[in-house]
Design an enzyme around this catalytic site. Structure first.
Site, PDB file in Angstrom:
ATOM      1  N   LYS A   1     -28.382  25.673  78.982  1.00 14.27           N
ATOM      2  CA  LYS A   1     -29.403  26.726  79.098  1.00 14.27           C
ATOM      3  C   LYS A   1     -28.976  27.847  78.142  1.00 14.27           C
ATOM      4  O   LYS A   1     -28.099  28.649  78.451  1.00 14.27           O
ATOM      5  CB  LYS A   1     -29.436  27.233  80.551  1.00 14.27           C
TER       6      LYS A   1
ATOM      7  N   GLY B   1     -20.980  34.976  79.472  1.00 13.64           N
ATOM      8  CA  GLY B   1     -21.912  36.102  79.541  1.00 13.64           C
ATOM      9  C   GLY B   1     -21.265  37.286  80.226  1.00 13.64           C
ATOM     10  O   GLY B   1     -20.046  37.449  80.200  1.00 13.64           O
ATOM     11  N   SER B   2     -22.085  38.095  80.881  1.00 14.71           N
ATOM     12  CA  SER B   2     -21.586  39.334  81.475  1.00 14.71           C
ATOM     13  C   SER B   2     -20.883  39.062  82.806  1.00 14.71           C
ATOM     14  O   SER B   2     -21.211  38.096  83.503  1.00 14.71           O
ATOM     15  CB  SER B   2     -22.760  40.288  81.701  1.00 14.71           C
TER      16      SER B   2
ATOM     17  N   GLU C   1     -21.348  40.637  85.523  1.00 10.71           N
ATOM     18  CA  GLU C   1     -22.314  40.768  86.621  1.00 10.71           C
ATOM     19  C   GLU C   1     -22.967  39.412  86.905  1.00 10.71           C
ATOM     20  O   GLU C   1     -23.031  38.958  88.049  1.00 10.71           O
ATOM     21  CB  GLU C   1     -23.421  41.785  86.262  1.00 10.71           C
ATOM     22  N   VAL C   2     -23.454  38.768  85.847  1.00  9.65           N
ATOM     23  CA  VAL C   2     -24.114  37.465  86.047  1.00  9.65           C
ATOM     24  C   VAL C   2     -23.067  36.395  86.350  1.00  9.65           C
ATOM     25  O   VAL C   2     -23.299  35.494  87.157  1.00  9.65           O
ATOM     26  CB  VAL C   2     -24.979  37.086  84.818  1.00  9.65           C
ATOM     27  N   GLY C   3     -21.898  36.543  85.752  1.00  7.38           N
ATOM     28  CA  GLY C   3     -20.815  35.586  86.015  1.00  7.38           C
ATOM     29  C   GLY C   3     -20.507  35.484  87.501  1.00  7.38           C
ATOM     30  O   GLY C   3     -20.282  34.388  88.034  1.00  7.38           O
TER      31      GLY C   3
ATOM     32  N   GLU D   1     -16.445  32.742  81.123  1.00  9.78           N
ATOM     33  CA  GLU D   1     -15.982  33.465  79.919  1.00  9.78           C
ATOM     34  C   GLU D   1     -16.826  34.735  79.867  1.00  9.78           C
ATOM     35  O   GLU D   1     -18.009  34.675  79.529  1.00  9.78           O
ATOM     36  CB  GLU D   1     -16.226  32.636  78.647  1.00  9.78           C
TER      37      GLU D   1
ATOM     38  N   CYS E   1     -17.564  39.869  72.374  1.00 11.14           N
ATOM     39  CA  CYS E   1     -16.915  40.116  73.670  1.00 11.14           C
ATOM     40  C   CYS E   1     -15.472  40.564  73.541  1.00 11.14           C
ATOM     41  O   CYS E   1     -14.995  41.389  74.296  1.00 11.14           O
ATOM     42  CB  CYS E   1     -16.988  38.854  74.510  1.00 11.14           C
TER      43      CYS E   1
ATOM     44  N   GLU F   1     -17.980  48.277  78.719  1.00 14.65           N
ATOM     45  CA  GLU F   1     -18.315  47.461  77.551  1.00 14.65           C
ATOM     46  C   GLU F   1     -19.666  47.922  77.007  1.00 14.65           C
ATOM     47  O   GLU F   1     -20.675  47.841  77.702  1.00 14.65           O
ATOM     48  CB  GLU F   1     -18.398  45.976  77.953  1.00 14.65           C
TER      49      GLU F   1
HETATM   50  P1  NAD Z   1     -25.881  37.870  80.405  1.00 14.88           P
HETATM   51  O1  NAD Z   1     -24.857  37.694  81.456  1.00 14.88           O
HETATM   52  O2  NAD Z   1     -26.959  38.845  80.629  1.00 14.88           O
HETATM   53  O3  NAD Z   1     -26.599  36.479  80.079  1.00 14.88           O
HETATM   54  C1  NAD Z   1     -25.868  35.325  79.754  1.00 14.88           C
HETATM   55  C2  NAD Z   1     -26.676  34.112  80.122  1.00 14.88           C
HETATM   56  O4  NAD Z   1     -26.853  34.106  81.530  1.00 14.88           O
HETATM   57  C3  NAD Z   1     -28.063  34.033  79.508  1.00 14.88           C
HETATM   58  O5  NAD Z   1     -28.340  32.702  79.145  1.00 14.88           O
HETATM   59  C4  NAD Z   1     -28.959  34.450  80.662  1.00 14.88           C
HETATM   60  O6  NAD Z   1     -30.255  33.894  80.585  1.00 14.88           O
HETATM   61  C5  NAD Z   1     -28.215  33.857  81.833  1.00 14.88           C
HETATM   62  N1  NAD Z   1     -28.521  34.463  83.132  1.00 14.88           N
HETATM   63  C6  NAD Z   1     -29.023  35.697  83.392  1.00 14.88           C
HETATM   64  N2  NAD Z   1     -29.200  35.865  84.720  1.00 14.88           N
HETATM   65  C7  NAD Z   1     -28.789  34.722  85.321  1.00 14.88           C
HETATM   66  C8  NAD Z   1     -28.688  34.286  86.672  1.00 14.88           C
HETATM   67  N3  NAD Z   1     -29.072  35.057  87.689  1.00 14.88           N
HETATM   68  N4  NAD Z   1     -28.177  33.057  86.918  1.00 14.88           N
HETATM   69  C9  NAD Z   1     -27.768  32.273  85.906  1.00 14.88           C
HETATM   70  N5  NAD Z   1     -27.858  32.607  84.605  1.00 14.88           N
HETATM   71  C10 NAD Z   1     -28.352  33.833  84.312  1.00 14.88           C
HETATM   72  O7  NAD Z   1     -25.057  38.203  79.069  1.00 14.88           O
HETATM   73  P2  NAD Z   1     -25.622  38.510  77.628  1.00 14.88           P
HETATM   74  O8  NAD Z   1     -26.213  39.873  77.631  1.00 14.88           O
HETATM   75  O9  NAD Z   1     -26.437  37.365  77.131  1.00 14.88           O
HETATM   76  O10 NAD Z   1     -24.259  38.487  76.781  1.00 14.88           O
HETATM   77  C11 NAD Z   1     -23.414  39.557  76.683  1.00 14.88           C
HETATM   78  C12 NAD Z   1     -22.207  39.395  77.587  1.00 14.88           C
HETATM   79  O11 NAD Z   1     -21.561  38.154  77.331  1.00 14.88           O
HETATM   80  C13 NAD Z   1     -21.164  40.458  77.300  1.00 14.88           C
HETATM   81  O12 NAD Z   1     -20.609  40.915  78.506  1.00 14.88           O
HETATM   82  C14 NAD Z   1     -20.130  39.690  76.497  1.00 14.88           C
HETATM   83  O13 NAD Z   1     -18.860  40.271  76.494  1.00 14.88           O
HETATM   84  C15 NAD Z   1     -20.160  38.350  77.157  1.00 14.88           C
HETATM   85  N6  NAD Z   1     -19.584  37.298  76.293  1.00 14.88           N
HETATM   86  C16 NAD Z   1     -18.370  36.746  76.627  1.00 14.88           C
HETATM   87  C17 NAD Z   1     -17.791  35.784  75.789  1.00 14.88           C
HETATM   88  C18 NAD Z   1     -16.432  35.173  76.072  1.00 14.88           C
HETATM   89  O14 NAD Z   1     -16.076  34.193  75.421  1.00 14.88           O
HETATM   90  N7  NAD Z   1     -15.657  35.698  76.995  1.00 14.88           N
HETATM   91  C19 NAD Z   1     -18.467  35.373  74.643  1.00 14.88           C
HETATM   92  C20 NAD Z   1     -19.692  35.963  74.347  1.00 14.88           C
HETATM   93  C21 NAD Z   1     -20.250  36.915  75.184  1.00 14.88           C
END
Ligand code: NAD
Length: 495
Positions: free
Chosen positions: A190, A243-244, A246-248, A265, A299, A398
């Site tokens: 996804k 991702g973030s 919060e969503v993680g 991650e 990130c 961040e």
């Molecule tokens: P995000 O958490 O908003 O979204 C990431 C993904 O999660 C997207 O595909 C989104 O559609 C999905 N998502 C959103 N809500 C969801 C839910 N309720 N359930 C399941 N999936 C859901 O993050 P973003 O704004 O796309 O990316 C930025 C963040 O990602 C930053 O915090 C950045 O540091 C982090 N990041 C981390 C790494 C790493 O390797 N550690 C790499 C890249 C980005």
């Protein structure tokens, strides 16, 4: 037709009709028939229409992946044969570098030259690395036990789910999916709703490489709909989320309810510790390069700069001059060094942080703010350099934009304490010519990664991951990541 015209016309062709979900080797509409659009961050113009997948589509994709796991032969073929197909896939990615670079640049806004020089070739390397590694791994490892013939066998888990963010869509897809496929798993991907194009192109290349139908499935759609449905699907054997935080957390909770192992991650608030024995010019250039890479949407980048008080003034002057000299422009133009941020929402987020930081009393060395790029009405931001108290919001949260925050320190211990005061733990760097100090300090900084005299350093075979608020579950990019995608089964026969 010259090379660039050919690429442009292929990209146009790919984006011409609405893009469908890639499930079970077919391109299908979303069950709801809904669609959504993505936009070029450099112009604000729509670039593609895509199927808006939801829970029902995720369920179909997981079933297709399960069927492929059980019946396509992917999971059971000798790893050398699978590796051949994955290496073929890497060759096709390499062949289509120009197309993928163009798609990535248009989708994310990043300078095309950067996508061509880094994102795409690095991903080719990722697939080759895991293909070759998996071909060499001995699936059976004997246990030396008295009175029994016993061994452990490496087997793929089954169906693995992947949710990716928008900052490095293709590169992160490679980091996640390559080891899973090399180990014989099937995947449901996804991608972020802002940047789904290269994931769909990847599905097309996987089919061309001979990856059996249903091994690679891509469901485009929203996070709260498709993403949440994938995270809580009971027939996923492994989950990976980038991702973030919060969503993680939401993804981890959903996985926990099915006892699905999850790799997370997450975000970061990386620091660079700059001692007073460095070449100030070089260090300032290196860190400005790090914070402006991908318009600061990285990130692991260094957004907190801890500079020894003896060189702080000189360092600030050099960094400001370097930031001012950078060319902000449309990603498709060769001279551009900093493209737009990914969306209006992201731009407002960054500008909001600048405002709040100023209100909280930050020193403003370079104000940053919105940038106008003639002829391109996109989401551009100038780099900013702030500084002052470690309590300032810009020092703690961040921002995910081209904004660095300077703090000064007197000695090693103070610097280490400041770095470790963050709840994040993704990546930090130490800048000094004293190698003993570099080693000592780098091991005391609490994070998944410490770099010396450089920042954002990624090597295939060197594990990359986060701790604390930056993630858990083993990370990516290392040889151990391949191990994460095998389940180990013990077999014992009494003699
Ligand atoms: P995000 O958490 O908003 O979204 C990431 C993904 O999660 C997207 O595909 C989104 O559609 C999905 N998502 C959103 N809500 C969801 C839910 N309720 N359930 C399941 N999936 C859901 O993050 P973003 O704004 O796309 O990316 C930025 C963040 O990602 C930053 O915090 C950045 O540091 C982090 N990041 C981390 C790494 C790493 O390797 N550690 C790499 C890249 C980005």
């Amino acid at each position: 037709m010259n090379m660039m015209e050919k690429v442009t016309s292929e990209v146009r062709g790919f984006l011409a009709s609405p893009l469908k979900l890639a499930i079970g080797g077919k391109q299908v509409d979303a069950k709801s028939s809904g669609t959504f659009r993505t936009f070029d961050p450099g112009t604000g113009e729509p670039i593609a229409t895509l199927a808006d997948g939801g829970a029902e589509d995720i369920d179909i994709a997981v079933k297709a992946a399960r069927e492929a796991f059980n019946k396509s032969g992917w999971a059971t073929m000798p790893s050398k044969d699978r590796a051949k197909i994955i290496n073929k896939l890497a060759d096709l990615i390499e062949r289509d570098t120009a197309i993928l670079g163009e798609l990535e640049s248009k989708d994310v806004g990043k300078p095309r030259e950067q996508a061509l020089a880094f994102d795409i070739p690095h991903t080719v390397g990722t697939f080759r690395y895991y293909a070759d590694l998996s071909a060499e791994i001995e699936p059976r490892v004997p246990f030396n036990v008295e009175g029994s013939d016993a061994w452990s066998v490496r087997l793929p888990y089954g169906v693995c789910g992947f949710i990716f963010p928008w900052n490095f869509p293709f590169l992160l897809l490679g980091w996640g999916v390559a080891p899973a496929l090399a180990a014989g798993n099937t995947v449901v991907i996804k991608p972020a709703e802002e940047t789904p194009l290269t994931a769909l192109y990847f599905a097309k290349l996987a089919a061309e490489a001979g990856v059996p139908d249903g091994v690679v499935n891509v469901v485009t759609g929203g996070g709260a709909t498709a993403g949440a449905a994938l995270a809580k699907h009971p027939d996923i054997n492994r989950m990976s989320f980038t991702g973030s935080p919060e969503v993680g957390k939401m993804v981890a909770e959903a996985c926990a309810s099915n006892l699905t192992p999850a790799k997370l991650e997450l975000g970061g608030k990386g620091a660079a510790v700059v001692f007073d024995d460095v070449d100030v010019d070089q260090a300032a250039k290196g860190l400005v390069g790090a914070i402006t890479l991908n318009a600061g949407q990285v990130c692991c980048t260094a957004s907190r700069w801890l500079v020894h008080e003896n060189i702080a003034e000189e360092f600030i002057n050099k960094a400001v001059a370097e930031m001012k000299g950078m060319k902000i422009g449309y990603g498709g133009e060769e001279a551009s060094q900093i493209g737009p941020v990914v969306s209006e929402k992201q731009r407002s987020r960054v500008l909001g942080y600048l405002e709040r930081a100023a209100k909280e009393g930050a020193e403003i060395y370079l104000a940053g703010g919105e940038e106008k790029v003639p002829g391109h009405d996109g989401f551009y931001i100038k780099p900013a350099l702030l500084g002052g108290s470690p309590e300032n919001i810009a020092a703690r949260e961040e921002i995910f934009g081209p904004v660095a925050y300077i703090m000064t320190f007197k000695d090693e211990d103070e610097a280490i304490e400041l770095v470790n005061s963050s709840p994040y733990g993704l990546a930090n760097s130490v800048w000094t010519t004293d190698l003993d100090r570099a080693k000592r300090v780098s091991e005391k900084l609490v994070a998944g990664n410490s770099w010396i005299n450089g920042h954002n350093l990624f090597n295939h075979g060197v594990s990359y991951g986060g701790c604390n608020l930056s993630g858990c579950g083993g990370g990516v990019l290392g040889a151990d990541t391949l191990e994460d995608y095998y389940r180990r089964q013990s077999v014992v026969r009494p003699l």
